[in-house]
Design a protein around this motif. Structure first.
Motif, mmCIF file in Angstrom:
data_model
loop_
_atom_site.group_PDB
_atom_site.id
_atom_site.type_symbol
_atom_site.label_atom_id
_atom_site.label_comp_id
_atom_site.label_asym_id
_atom_site.label_seq_id
_atom_site.Cartn_x
_atom_site.Cartn_y
_atom_site.Cartn_z
ATOM 1 N N MET A 62 0.765 -1.142 -0.013
ATOM 2 C CA MET A 62 -0.029 0.064 0.175
ATOM 3 C C MET A 62 0.705 1.237 -0.127
ATOM 4 O O MET A 62 0.467 2.181 -0.779
ATOM 5 C CB MET A 62 -0.969 -0.009 1.246
ATOM 6 N N MET A 121 -3.871 1.068 -6.486
ATOM 7 C CA MET A 121 -4.431 1.256 -5.155
ATOM 8 C C MET A 121 -5.642 0.484 -4.753
ATOM 9 O O MET A 121 -6.030 -0.009 -3.828
ATOM 10 C CB MET A 121 -4.293 2.697 -4.882
ATOM 11 N N ASP A 124 -5.178 -3.042 -4.612
ATOM 12 C CA ASP A 124 -4.781 -3.439 -3.627
ATOM 13 C C ASP A 124 -5.337 -3.345 -2.215
ATOM 14 O O ASP A 124 -5.701 -4.442 -1.408
ATOM 15 C CB ASP A 124 -3.498 -2.125 -3.105
ATOM 16 N N ARG A 125 -6.413 -2.579 -2.291
ATOM 17 C CA ARG A 125 -7.576 -2.343 -1.165
ATOM 18 C C ARG A 125 -8.429 -3.692 -1.318
ATOM 19 O O ARG A 125 -8.818 -4.146 -0.315
ATOM 20 C CB ARG A 125 -8.459 -1.156 -1.358
ATOM 21 N N THR A 243 -10.352 1.477 6.019
ATOM 22 C CA THR A 243 -9.095 1.246 5.054
ATOM 23 C C THR A 243 -9.206 1.732 3.657
ATOM 24 O O THR A 243 -8.174 1.935 2.968
ATOM 25 C CB THR A 243 -8.764 -0.377 4.934
ATOM 26 N N CYS A 244 -10.468 1.870 3.209
ATOM 27 C CA CYS A 244 -10.850 2.431 1.790
ATOM 28 C C CYS A 244 -11.269 4.013 1.781
ATOM 29 O O CYS A 244 -10.982 4.539 0.671
ATOM 30 C CB CYS A 244 -11.954 1.668 1.153
ATOM 31 N N HIS A 247 -8.478 6.179 0.175
ATOM 32 C CA HIS A 247 -8.432 5.882 -1.428
ATOM 33 C C HIS A 247 -9.424 6.524 -2.191
ATOM 34 O O HIS A 247 -9.619 7.006 -3.274
ATOM 35 C CB HIS A 247 -8.170 4.560 -1.750
#
Length: 311
Positions: A62, A121, A124-125, A243-244, A247
């Motif tokens: 990340m 990204m 990645d998430r 966590t998102c 982004h």
């Protein structure tokens, strides 16, 4: 006065950057927020890169992508802002033809790179939320390096033809670019020749890059949403969504002005040219400024490292 070569190639030695048409008298005042944003972008992104390199706990997929995003933001904003500010402050509006082509290449290349990094990204998430136990085994350093190089190569191959398509055009009448930087179509429209190829290629690249990347981003978040909904605990769902957050915010800050700019160029003929150009500049400077702030606020490790540095 138009500056033409003495040779037969019928090209200008340099172009004149007009700036923001209709707001020439306000250029000094307009330059203040743009300069503030640019300085903030360079410093904040440099801090993010330094923290990620210095902190061993941040040597994860990340943060590798985040450092790539920060580097892209610095290059993207620097390819435009210094020349624009020198034009606003010192009336240094001339830009040599070759320098114009180089600036065009960097702007279009790193706009595409930024879009590609945001897509990576999102992937990645998706892996982090849907396959947390296999996260590091799936997103290995060699794989990340290969995907990052693929994004860069794609961007270079798609952006390079812009400069060649402009270089082949004859310029024989007007040398004033109604813009603050050498945007492909703004330069091509000055040519005394048919620019249909430039128009078609420009639209095709924009659609290919933006649509392809947004499809991957949308698919990633659809799968993330499905995985989060299946979680039994409300706290687990909130943690997964958190966590998102950064982004999603960064995606909105990049694609909203970008899509608005593309929309204005194609169908917004009744909109003032000054609006077109201000929006075009905002999508090159707002994301680079906001991205490191968003990640700095939302990422505990970066927040703590900054706090340590301030004490």
């Amino acid at each position: 006065m138009s500056a033409l070569n003495n040779t037969h190639d019928n090209q200008f030695l340099f172009f004149i950057l007009k700036g923001i048409p209709g707001l020439e008298a306000a250029h000094i005042w307009i330059s203040i927020p743009f300069c503030t944003l640019y300085v903030t972008a360079v410093i904040a992104n440099s801090v993010i890169i330094f923290i990620i390199q210095a902190e061993a706990s941040l040597h994860q997929p990340m943060y590798f992508l985040l450092s790539m995003l920060s580097g892209t933001d610095i290059i993207l904003s620097t390819s435009v802002m210094p020349k624009m500010l020198s034009a606003f402050w010192f009336n240094s509006r001339e830009i040599y033809f070759e320098a114009c082509l180089i600036q065009m290449f960097f702007v279009h290349t790193f706009t595409s790179v930024e879009s590609g990094v945001l897509m990576l990204m999102a992937v990645d998430r998706y892996v982090a939320v849907c396959n947390p136990l296999r996260y590091t085994s799936i997103l290995t350093n060699p794989l990340l390096l290969k995907t990052a190089l693929a994004v860069l190569l794609r961007s270079v191959l798609l952006a390079a033809p812009f400069s060649f398509l402009v270089k082949r055009l004859p310029f024989c009448r007007n040398d004033v670019i109604a813009h603050t930087y050498c945007e492909h179509m703004s330069v091509a429209k000055l040519a005394c020749a048919d620019i249909k190829i430039n128009t078609v290629y420009g639209i095709s690249v924009a659609l290919f890059v933006v649509v392809l990347d947004m499809i991957f981003i949308a698919l990633s978040y659809i799968l993330i949403l499905k995985a989060v909904i299946r979680l039994s605990s409300k706290d687990a769902r909130m943690k997964a969504f958190s966590t998102c957050t950064a982004h999603v915010t960064v995606i909105a800050m990049f694609y909203t002005p970008l899509l608005f700019t593309v929309f204005l160029q194609r169908v917004g003929h009744k909109v003032s040219p000054s609006v077109h150009i201000i929006v075009a500049n905002l999508y090159l400077i707002i994301p680079p400024t906001v991205n490191p702030i968003v990640y700095g606020v939302n990422t505990r490790q970066i927040r703590e490292r900054i706090r340590k540095g301030l004490h």
